[in-house]
Design a protein around this motif. Structure first.
Motif, PDB file in Angstrom:
ATOM      1  N   UNK A 113       0.861  -1.266   0.003  1.00  0.00           N
ATOM      2  CA  UNK A 113       0.051  -0.207   0.066  1.00  0.00           C
ATOM      3  C   UNK A 113       0.927   1.350  -0.029  1.00  0.00           C
ATOM      4  N   UNK A 114       0.238   2.262  -0.390  1.00  0.00           N
ATOM      5  CA  UNK A 114       0.918   3.458  -0.647  1.00  0.00           C
ATOM      6  C   UNK A 114       0.045   4.495   0.105  1.00  0.00           C
ATOM      7  N   UNK A 115       0.633   5.009   1.283  1.00  0.00           N
ATOM      8  CA  UNK A 115      -0.212   5.900   2.153  1.00  0.00           C
ATOM      9  C   UNK A 115       0.369   7.416   1.663  1.00  0.00           C
ATOM     10  N   UNK A 116      -0.597   8.039   1.089  1.00  0.00           N
ATOM     11  CA  UNK A 116      -0.380   9.698   0.948  1.00  0.00           C
ATOM     12  C   UNK A 116      -1.154  10.836   1.600  1.00  0.00           C
ATOM     13  N   UNK A 117      -1.063  11.873   1.624  1.00  0.00           N
ATOM     14  CA  UNK A 117      -1.738  12.665   2.448  1.00  0.00           C
ATOM     15  C   UNK A 117      -1.182  13.985   1.858  1.00  0.00           C
ATOM     16  N   UNK A 118      -2.285  15.041   1.953  1.00  0.00           N
ATOM     17  CA  UNK A 118      -2.004  16.295   1.398  1.00  0.00           C
ATOM     18  C   UNK A 118      -2.507  17.336   2.866  1.00  0.00           C
ATOM     19  N   UNK A 119      -1.885  18.066   3.334  1.00  0.00           N
ATOM     20  CA  UNK A 119      -1.981  18.892   4.591  1.00  0.00           C
ATOM     21  C   UNK A 119      -2.187  20.321   4.104  1.00  0.00           C
ATOM     22  N   UNK A 120      -3.158  20.864   5.020  1.00  0.00           N
ATOM     23  CA  UNK A 120      -3.536  22.330   4.807  1.00  0.00           C
ATOM     24  C   UNK A 120      -3.547  22.783   6.119  1.00  0.00           C
ATOM     25  N   UNK A 121      -2.530  23.768   6.220  1.00  0.00           N
ATOM     26  CA  UNK A 121      -2.509  24.576   7.468  1.00  0.00           C
ATOM     27  C   UNK A 121      -3.429  25.788   7.476  1.00  0.00           C
ATOM     28  N   UNK A 122      -4.047  25.804   8.520  1.00  0.00           N
ATOM     29  CA  UNK A 122      -5.088  26.947   8.542  1.00  0.00           C
ATOM     30  C   UNK A 122      -4.379  28.059   9.306  1.00  0.00           C
ATOM     31  N   UNK A 123      -3.737  27.725  10.376  1.00  0.00           N
ATOM     32  CA  UNK A 123      -3.034  28.583  10.991  1.00  0.00           C
ATOM     33  C   UNK A 123      -1.596  28.879  10.633  1.00  0.00           C
ATOM     34  N   UNK A 124      -0.949  29.871  11.385  1.00  0.00           N
ATOM     35  CA  UNK A 124       0.512  30.165  11.103  1.00  0.00           C
ATOM     36  C   UNK A 124       1.436  29.485  11.917  1.00  0.00           C
ATOM     37  N   UNK A 125       1.113  28.285  12.840  1.00  0.00           N
ATOM     38  CA  UNK A 125       2.019  27.581  13.273  1.00  0.00           C
ATOM     39  C   UNK A 125       2.484  26.370  12.586  1.00  0.00           C
ATOM     40  N   UNK A 126       3.896  26.177  12.343  1.00  0.00           N
ATOM     41  CA  UNK A 126       4.371  25.208  11.625  1.00  0.00           C
ATOM     42  C   UNK A 126       4.510  23.926  12.413  1.00  0.00           C
ATOM     43  N   UNK A 127       4.347  24.238  13.783  1.00  0.00           N
ATOM     44  CA  UNK A 127       4.550  22.748  14.579  1.00  0.00           C
ATOM     45  C   UNK A 127       3.130  21.930  14.398  1.00  0.00           C
ATOM     46  N   UNK A 128       2.264  22.639  13.951  1.00  0.00           N
ATOM     47  CA  UNK A 128       0.723  21.659  13.420  1.00  0.00           C
ATOM     48  C   UNK A 128       0.985  20.662  12.616  1.00  0.00           C
ATOM     49  N   UNK A 129       2.145  20.391  11.818  1.00  0.00           N
ATOM     50  CA  UNK A 129       2.582  19.675  10.877  1.00  0.00           C
ATOM     51  C   UNK A 129       2.747  18.375  11.499  1.00  0.00           C
ATOM     52  N   UNK A 130       3.505  18.099  12.685  1.00  0.00           N
ATOM     53  CA  UNK A 130       4.074  17.066  13.462  1.00  0.00           C
ATOM     54  C   UNK A 130       2.788  16.524  13.923  1.00  0.00           C
ATOM     55  N   UNK A 131       1.954  17.408  14.757  1.00  0.00           N
ATOM     56  CA  UNK A 131       0.528  17.013  15.165  1.00  0.00           C
ATOM     57  C   UNK A 131      -0.120  16.033  14.044  1.00  0.00           C
ATOM     58  N   UNK A 132      -0.418  16.764  13.163  1.00  0.00           N
ATOM     59  CA  UNK A 132      -1.153  16.057  11.846  1.00  0.00           C
ATOM     60  C   UNK A 132      -0.552  14.893  11.401  1.00  0.00           C
ATOM     61  N   UNK A 133       0.791  14.743  11.113  1.00  0.00           N
ATOM     62  CA  UNK A 133       1.214  13.525  10.768  1.00  0.00           C
ATOM     63  C   UNK A 133       1.260  12.643  11.830  1.00  0.00           C
TER      64      UNK A 133
END
Length: 273
Positions: free
Chosen positions: A89-109
């Motif tokens: 399987x290939x697990x792909x994601x697209x991430x949309x950040x609504x705020x200006x906090x780059x640390x949200x990326x780690x939470x999302x992943x």
């Protein structure tokens, strides 16, 4: 204990964070719209139906302490990947950040990995973070977000990372600056019917895959999220809630190109003055 909406409203009025997960939309059955709609319409429909399903199954004990974090899910659609099938399987994601906090990326992943029962995602594309009107997207603005993605690649949480809607100049700047190079760049064909030749030539030279998409500039805006919340949970203080990020994932059987799973995960916070 009152209506479904009333119980949900009480929880929303006390919580600080809302984690909403649709689970696998292919498992939704009766909840699923028969006709595919635009990405914005599909997302709003998913948010409302997830909230409705969640609120219909709440059991509330007013003697217990109210949770600070609400986990809003469609239980029957939640589906982890079988470890024996993972390599297929290939697990792909697209991430949309609504705020200006780059640390949200780690939470999302982290949340996506937990939801799907995997230790890493194969591919993550980040949509351009929101910027104020009249300001052009720049490398300087992108750097903290890309740096966070690079960190996740180095820690083996993501295999490859990509961008969306970068022109040739900005993609080249990012490529030259970055340690982990962009594997792909999405182009919105609504804004250009043909791939720009300079972008095509650069991507070919540096082995960057050019993909197409039809997402709007802002897939998850605050007003739309608040409206969906208000319609699903009557009389809630929807205006206090702000989305932080949205992650859309897909799980594809690599040998056959068949979508096995797709869904949305989002996080919102309540602003209390």
């Amino acid at each position: 204990m009152g209506t479904d909406s009333g119980r949900a409203r009480i929880l929303l009025d006390h919580a600080a964070t809302l984690n909403l997960q649709t689970g696998n939309l292919l498992n939704w059955g009766r909840l699923r719209k028969k006709c595919p709609s635009t990405p914005s319409e599909e997302l709003r429909d998913c948010i409302q139906k997830t909230l409705n399903e969640w609120s219909s199954k709440i059991s509330l004990d007013l003697n217990q302490e109210m949770p600070d974090v609400l986990e809003c899910t469609v239980d029957q659609a939640m589906e982890k990947i079988n470890p024996e099938e993972r390599e297929e399987l290939k697990v792909s994601a697209k991430l949309f950040i609504a705020g200006s906090n780059s640390s949200s990326i780690r939470d999302a992943v982290d949340m996506a990995c937990s939801t799907l029962g995997v230790i890493q995602l194969d591919s993550v594309i980040i949509a351009p973070p929101p910027i104020e009107d009249g300001i052009n997207l720049s490398l300087e603005y992108l750097q903290p977000y890309w740096g966070e993605l690079e960190n996740l690649v180095q820690h083996k949480k993501i295999v490859s990372i990509g961008t969306s809607d970068l022109d040739k100049t900005l993609l080249e700047q990012l490529y030259l600056w970055s340690q982990v190079k962009p594997h792909s760049n999405q182009v919105n064909l609504a804004s250009c019917c043909v791939m720009p030749p300079d972008l095509t030539a650069f991507a070919k030279q540096f082995d960057i895959q050019l993909l197409t998409h039809n997402d709007p500039k802002e897939l998850l805006c605050e007003a739309s999220f608040q409206e969906a919340l208000q319609e699903s949970i009557q009389n809630s203080r929807a205006h206090e809630w702000t989305p932080l990020w949205l992650l859309r994932y897909s799980v594809i059987v690599q040998t056959r190109g068949i979508i096995k799973s797709k869904g949305y995960i989002l996080q919102a916070k309540r602003n209390v003055s």
